[in-house]
Write a protein that holds these residues in place. Structure first.
Motif, PDB file in Angstrom:
ATOM      1  N   UNK A   1      87.324  84.315  -2.622  1.00 25.76           N
ATOM      2  CA  UNK A   1      85.959  84.168  -3.119  1.00 25.76           C
ATOM      3  C   UNK A   1      85.448  82.792  -2.706  1.00 25.76           C
ATOM      4  N   UNK A   2      84.231  82.728  -2.184  1.00 21.17           N
ATOM      5  CA  UNK A   2      83.676  81.491  -1.660  1.00 21.17           C
ATOM      6  C   UNK A   2      82.291  81.288  -2.270  1.00 21.17           C
ATOM      7  N   UNK A   3      82.087  80.143  -2.892  1.00 21.20           N
ATOM      8  CA  UNK A   3      80.851  79.894  -3.640  1.00 21.20           C
ATOM      9  C   UNK A   3      80.244  78.575  -3.191  1.00 21.20           C
ATOM     10  N   UNK A   4      78.963  78.596  -2.846  1.00 22.57           N
ATOM     11  CA  UNK A   4      78.284  77.393  -2.373  1.00 22.57           C
ATOM     12  C   UNK A   4      76.838  77.421  -2.836  1.00 22.57           C
ATOM     13  N   UNK A   5      76.317  76.262  -3.181  1.00 26.60           N
ATOM     14  CA  UNK A   5      74.918  76.186  -3.598  1.00 26.60           C
ATOM     15  C   UNK A   5      73.972  76.256  -2.406  1.00 26.60           C
ATOM     16  N   UNK A   6      74.380  75.753  -1.261  1.00 22.20           N
ATOM     17  CA  UNK A   6      73.476  75.723  -0.109  1.00 22.20           C
ATOM     18  C   UNK A   6      73.799  76.771   0.944  1.00 22.20           C
TER      19      UNK A   6
ATOM     20  N   UNK B   1      89.150  60.033   0.176  1.00 19.00           N
ATOM     21  CA  UNK B   1      89.143  60.093  -1.273  1.00 19.00           C
ATOM     22  C   UNK B   1      89.193  58.704  -1.905  1.00 19.00           C
ATOM     23  N   UNK B   2      88.620  58.598  -3.086  1.00 18.84           N
ATOM     24  CA  UNK B   2      88.844  57.472  -3.981  1.00 18.84           C
ATOM     25  C   UNK B   2      89.448  58.051  -5.249  1.00 18.84           C
ATOM     26  N   UNK B   3      89.972  57.204  -6.082  1.00 15.74           N
ATOM     27  CA  UNK B   3      90.538  57.675  -7.351  1.00 15.74           C
ATOM     28  C   UNK B   3      89.474  58.417  -8.160  1.00 15.74           C
ATOM     29  N   UNK B   4      88.268  57.849  -8.207  1.00 17.33           N
ATOM     30  CA  UNK B   4      87.200  58.444  -9.004  1.00 17.33           C
ATOM     31  C   UNK B   4      86.820  59.831  -8.469  1.00 17.33           C
ATOM     32  N   UNK B   5      86.691  59.948  -7.144  1.00 18.05           N
ATOM     33  CA  UNK B   5      86.333  61.232  -6.550  1.00 18.05           C
ATOM     34  C   UNK B   5      87.426  62.265  -6.768  1.00 18.05           C
ATOM     35  N   UNK B   6      88.673  61.858  -6.603  1.00 24.91           N
ATOM     36  CA  UNK B   6      89.794  62.771  -6.778  1.00 24.91           C
ATOM     37  C   UNK B   6      89.788  63.381  -8.179  1.00 24.91           C
ATOM     38  N   UNK B   7      89.654  62.547  -9.193  1.00 24.21           N
ATOM     39  CA  UNK B   7      89.695  63.047 -10.566  1.00 24.21           C
ATOM     40  C   UNK B   7      88.442  63.843 -10.916  1.00 24.21           C
ATOM     41  N   UNK B   8      87.299  63.430 -10.378  1.00 21.23           N
ATOM     42  CA  UNK B   8      86.069  64.171 -10.646  1.00 21.23           C
ATOM     43  C   UNK B   8      86.158  65.581 -10.053  1.00 21.23           C
ATOM     44  N   UNK B   9      86.663  65.696  -8.832  1.00 21.81           N
ATOM     45  CA  UNK B   9      86.784  67.007  -8.207  1.00 21.81           C
ATOM     46  C   UNK B   9      87.868  67.836  -8.891  1.00 21.81           C
ATOM     47  N   UNK B  10      88.930  67.169  -9.351  1.00 19.95           N
ATOM     48  CA  UNK B  10      89.980  67.885 -10.079  1.00 19.95           C
ATOM     49  C   UNK B  10      89.421  68.470 -11.377  1.00 19.95           C
ATOM     50  N   UNK B  11      88.636  67.691 -12.112  1.00 20.38           N
ATOM     51  CA  UNK B  11      88.013  68.194 -13.338  1.00 20.38           C
ATOM     52  C   UNK B  11      87.116  69.389 -13.038  1.00 20.38           C
ATOM     53  N   UNK B  12      86.346  69.292 -11.961  1.00 22.04           N
ATOM     54  CA  UNK B  12      85.448  70.373 -11.577  1.00 22.04           C
ATOM     55  C   UNK B  12      86.227  71.645 -11.259  1.00 22.04           C
TER      56      UNK B  12
ATOM     57  N   UNK C   1      69.837  80.804  -5.899  1.00 27.38           N
ATOM     58  CA  UNK C   1      70.375  79.455  -6.102  1.00 27.38           C
ATOM     59  C   UNK C   1      71.815  79.300  -5.649  1.00 27.38           C
ATOM     60  N   UNK C   2      72.600  80.376  -5.683  1.00 27.20           N
ATOM     61  CA  UNK C   2      74.026  80.305  -5.386  1.00 27.20           C
ATOM     62  C   UNK C   2      74.373  81.375  -4.355  1.00 27.20           C
ATOM     63  N   UNK C   3      75.103  80.977  -3.328  1.00 24.98           N
ATOM     64  CA  UNK C   3      75.530  81.909  -2.287  1.00 24.98           C
ATOM     65  C   UNK C   3      77.021  82.180  -2.461  1.00 24.98           C
TER      66      UNK C   3
ATOM     67  N   UNK D   1      73.763  76.885 -13.323  1.00 27.47           N
ATOM     68  CA  UNK D   1      73.389  75.660 -14.042  1.00 27.47           C
ATOM     69  C   UNK D   1      74.332  74.497 -13.771  1.00 27.47           C
ATOM     70  N   UNK D   2      75.396  74.738 -12.994  1.00 28.10           N
ATOM     71  CA  UNK D   2      76.411  73.693 -12.772  1.00 28.10           C
ATOM     72  C   UNK D   2      75.971  72.756 -11.647  1.00 28.10           C
ATOM     73  N   UNK D   3      75.602  71.503 -11.959  1.00 26.58           N
ATOM     74  CA  UNK D   3      75.101  70.592 -10.925  1.00 26.58           C
ATOM     75  C   UNK D   3      76.161  70.178  -9.913  1.00 26.58           C
ATOM     76  N   UNK D   4      77.427  70.211 -10.304  1.00 26.54           N
ATOM     77  CA  UNK D   4      78.471  69.769  -9.376  1.00 26.54           C
ATOM     78  C   UNK D   4      78.652  70.724  -8.204  1.00 26.54           C
ATOM     79  N   UNK D   5      78.240  71.974  -8.371  1.00 26.70           N
ATOM     80  CA  UNK D   5      78.378  72.940  -7.285  1.00 26.70           C
ATOM     81  C   UNK D   5      77.525  72.551  -6.088  1.00 26.70           C
TER      82      UNK D   5
END
Length: 235
Positions: free
Chosen positions: A133-138, A211-222, A162-164, A187-191
């Protein structure tokens, strides 16, 4: 008559000293700026190893003798991450989930035949095997996804606009995208920043730049949030 600016005059001596001081300060500033940039680059290269030690994970460098235990090559999904040519990778456990974060180089994304390799990253979460399954906003999917998988239509005008979504079985995927799932994804802005790809027991996202530490953890949470929402359709 002797000029006040003669070489041996006090004024000339003071002016020369001031000039030398200004030049010295300028050179010192240049040295500090260069050193700071070099140190910053070194720190960006080394943070992943420090993070791995901090979370009891495993760091895999370009020339490490160890290899990641799971994951897929973000350039060629036909092979496991253990066989990929990567710059660096950290394998770790976060919020009771297994992750890998990967820095790699790729030239496939460059227009006009430019073969200069650019830096990209991939964050991958190990999940149960499920239908792709592949999901993208653009809707900007990789060529392989566009060629091999069908576009999913849910006939929810707001969602489809809005979502492809692409999948191997578009009818089955449309059934799995319930109203609650559609509402959350729309409604998910991170997508909009991180498209999501699920296949081969991996849920992954990524983007440009290392990657940075912040990006890694943010994407992991997502990815954890997405895993909890996406239907787990078995293959």
């Amino acid at each position: 008559m002797v000029s006040a600016l003669d070489a041996d005059s006090p004024i000339a001596t003071a002016a020369g000293a001031i000039l030398m001081l200004v030049v010295g300060v300028g050179l010192l500033a240049v040295v500090l700026i260069v050193a700071s940039k070099v140190s910053g680059r070194r720190e960006r290269r080394q943070w992943m190893a420090g993070f791995a030690a901090e979370v009891s994970g495993t760091f895999h460098g370009e020339h490490s003798e160890t290899s990641p235990g799971f994951g897929v090559d973000p350039v060629s999904l036909e092979r496991p991450l253990a066989e990929a040519a990567i710059v660096r990778c950290v394998e770790f456990r976060y919020r009771d989930h297994d992750f890998v974060g990967v820095d790699y180089l790729d030239d496939r994304h460059q227009p006009g035949g430019d073969t200069t390799q650019r830096a990209f990253h991939s964050v991958q979460l190990r999940v149960s095997e499920a239908a792709p399954l592949f999901v993208s906003a653009d809707g900007a999917f990789p060529t392989r996804v566009m060629r091999e998988f069908e576009q999913v239509k849910t006939f929810d005008r707001d969602f489809d606009g809005a979502v492809k979504v692409r999948a191997a079985d578009r009818e089955r995927a449309a059934e799995l995208l319930t109203q609650d799932v559609r509402d959350w994804l729309r409604a998910e802005p991170r997508l909009a920043q991180w498209p999501v790809y699920r296949e081969r027991g991996i849920l992954r996202t990524g983007g440009r730049r290392p990657l940075t530490r912040e990006t890694l953890l943010a994407e992991a949470d997502f990815l954890i949030d997405v895993a909890g929402r996406l239907p787990a359709d078995r293959v």
